[in-house]
Design an enzyme around this catalytic site. Sequence first.
Site, short mmCIF file in Angstrom:
data_model
loop_
_atom_site.label_atom_id
_atom_site.label_comp_id
_atom_site.label_asym_id
_atom_site.label_seq_id
_atom_site.Cartn_x
_atom_site.Cartn_y
_atom_site.Cartn_z
N HIS A 32 0.74 -1.22 0.02
CA HIS A 32 -0.06 0.30 -0.10
C HIS A 32 1.01 1.21 -0.02
CE1 HIS A 32 -3.04 2.84 1.71
NE2 HIS A 32 -3.96 1.96 1.33
N ASP B 41 2.63 -4.53 8.13
CA ASP B 41 1.33 -3.98 8.14
C ASP B 41 0.29 -4.94 8.21
OD1 ASP B 41 -0.99 -2.79 7.03
OD2 ASP B 41 0.03 -2.03 5.36
N GLN C 284 -4.88 -5.50 6.91
CA GLN C 284 -5.98 -6.25 6.51
C GLN C 284 -5.83 -7.76 6.89
OE1 GLN C 284 -8.08 -5.53 4.35
NE2 GLN C 284 -7.54 -3.56 3.81
N CYS D 266 -4.87 2.46 -3.52
CA CYS D 266 -3.49 2.83 -2.91
C CYS D 266 -2.22 1.79 -3.39
CB CYS D 266 -3.71 3.21 -1.74
SG CYS D 266 -4.80 4.48 -1.34
N1 PLP Z 1 -1.93 -0.83 4.46
C1 PLP Z 1 -2.94 -1.37 4.07
C2 PLP Z 1 -2.74 -3.04 3.51
C3 PLP Z 1 -4.50 -0.97 3.87
O1 PLP Z 1 -5.28 -1.88 3.24
C4 PLP Z 1 -4.38 0.39 4.34
C5 PLP Z 1 -5.90 0.91 4.03
O2 PLP Z 1 -6.64 0.54 3.01
C6 PLP Z 1 -3.45 0.94 4.74
C7 PLP Z 1 -2.19 0.31 4.98
C8 PLP Z 1 -3.72 2.44 5.30
O3 PLP Z 1 -4.52 2.39 6.46
P1 PLP Z 1 -4.94 3.70 7.09
O4 PLP Z 1 -5.60 4.57 5.98
O5 PLP Z 1 -6.00 3.36 8.11
O6 PLP Z 1 -3.74 4.34 7.74
#
Ligand code: PLP
Length: 409
Positions: free
Chosen positions: A130, A207, A210, A371
């Site tokens: 992401h 991260d 998900q 993203c």
């Molecule tokens: N990482 C992953 C895999 C995500 O799906 C998302 C959000 O869609 C994020 C990071 C970013 O999360 P946040 O916008 O809650 O900071």
Amino acid sequence: MDSHPVSAGLDIDRVRRDFPALGLEVHGHPLVYLDNAATTQKPEAVIEAISHYYRFDNANVHRGAHALSDRATTAFEQSREAVAAFLNSPHSRQIIWVRGVTEGVNLVAHSWGRSNLEEGDRVLLPYLEHHSDIVPWQMVCAATGATVEPIPILDSGDIDLDALDGMLDERVKLVALNHVSNAIGTVNPVRDIIRRAHAVGAKVLVDGAQAVAHWPVDVQALDCDFYTFSGHKLFGPTGIGVLWGREELLDAMPPFLGGGEMIERVSFEGTTFNSLPFKFEAGTPNIAGVIGLGAAVRYVNGLDRAGAAVHEASLLEYTLELAADIPGLTRVGAPLESVGIFSFLLEGCHPSDLGMLLDQQGIAVRTGHHCTQPLMDRYGVPGTARASYTIYNTRDDVDALFEGCLLYT
Ligand code: PLP
């Protein structure tokens, strides 16, 4: 198709009744919510916990010498304990409140990264990442002289582990990767990758945006160095998330933001900093968000999580079965192991048009690059349509999705 089964102890009808938004109508149709990877709906227990705080306990935390502040502080710190247990953290002081994964990664990048990376160092990130796990590293590498390098993936959407092995050397200081890809659902073999990275002395940031809603995560069993997730993808509120770190790393890291609460003593001659976790929690925190996240964690703990995983897997299986009969439909990515995330293209219908057309039927999917532009480039597509499932989705929802798609083929 009857789609409200009791899935191995998970009573889907009961679960659905916990989420008021699932009773909504959209454009005259019952809402079919298939955008859970973007954000999940909220159960009554979470809505009620937030409302209770504002109605009865509203005060600042760790500051006031009065009853409301005591109650707010107790609820706030109980949430930290609940999250610590949820991740199997050795201690709750390793739970740092952040706004979400984006801030969690930025905290590690700007605090750990700026004090540990130098010219010639390498940061490895899979093509699956992401943007929130790419851009902070690009910013910090630009400032330190380190480089960001993409780890190749196979056409299936799985990380190319042979390529990773070929890249790992003692100049690699960090591997950062998602536990699960938000765009195509890949469940990454993080335990294995952590072992490989640690063998060359690299740290690993996972991260978990998900992952946490799909199965229990144990940071000690994973042996990761940092783990971060967002509350709003776990049935909790927006604007609150968690960064977990190894205590010795967090202890050695400089604060990310300066201000109230994160200090021990301030003078114009110099300032000393508070201990963990407060060193990283400058300013008045998102108290209602923390309390709401605690309620979300307790809600999830009350579910049959093994049953939920079986249920979600069966929805993906059913999706793949139905998708095979839709003319012109192509799945993007086919990972070895996947959560209930289905990314696809429909011939002759741009993903954003499909999203709008499905919305007219009350069906909410996400469209676009999710993203993850480097991943979209890897597949040579500008974006996809994505259906993402969670505990309250049913086979009826999957039927609705494909009936909706058939209208436009
Ligand atoms: N990482 C992953 C895999 C995500 O799906 C998302 C959000 O869609 C994020 C990071 C970013 O999360 P946040 O916008 O809650 O900071």
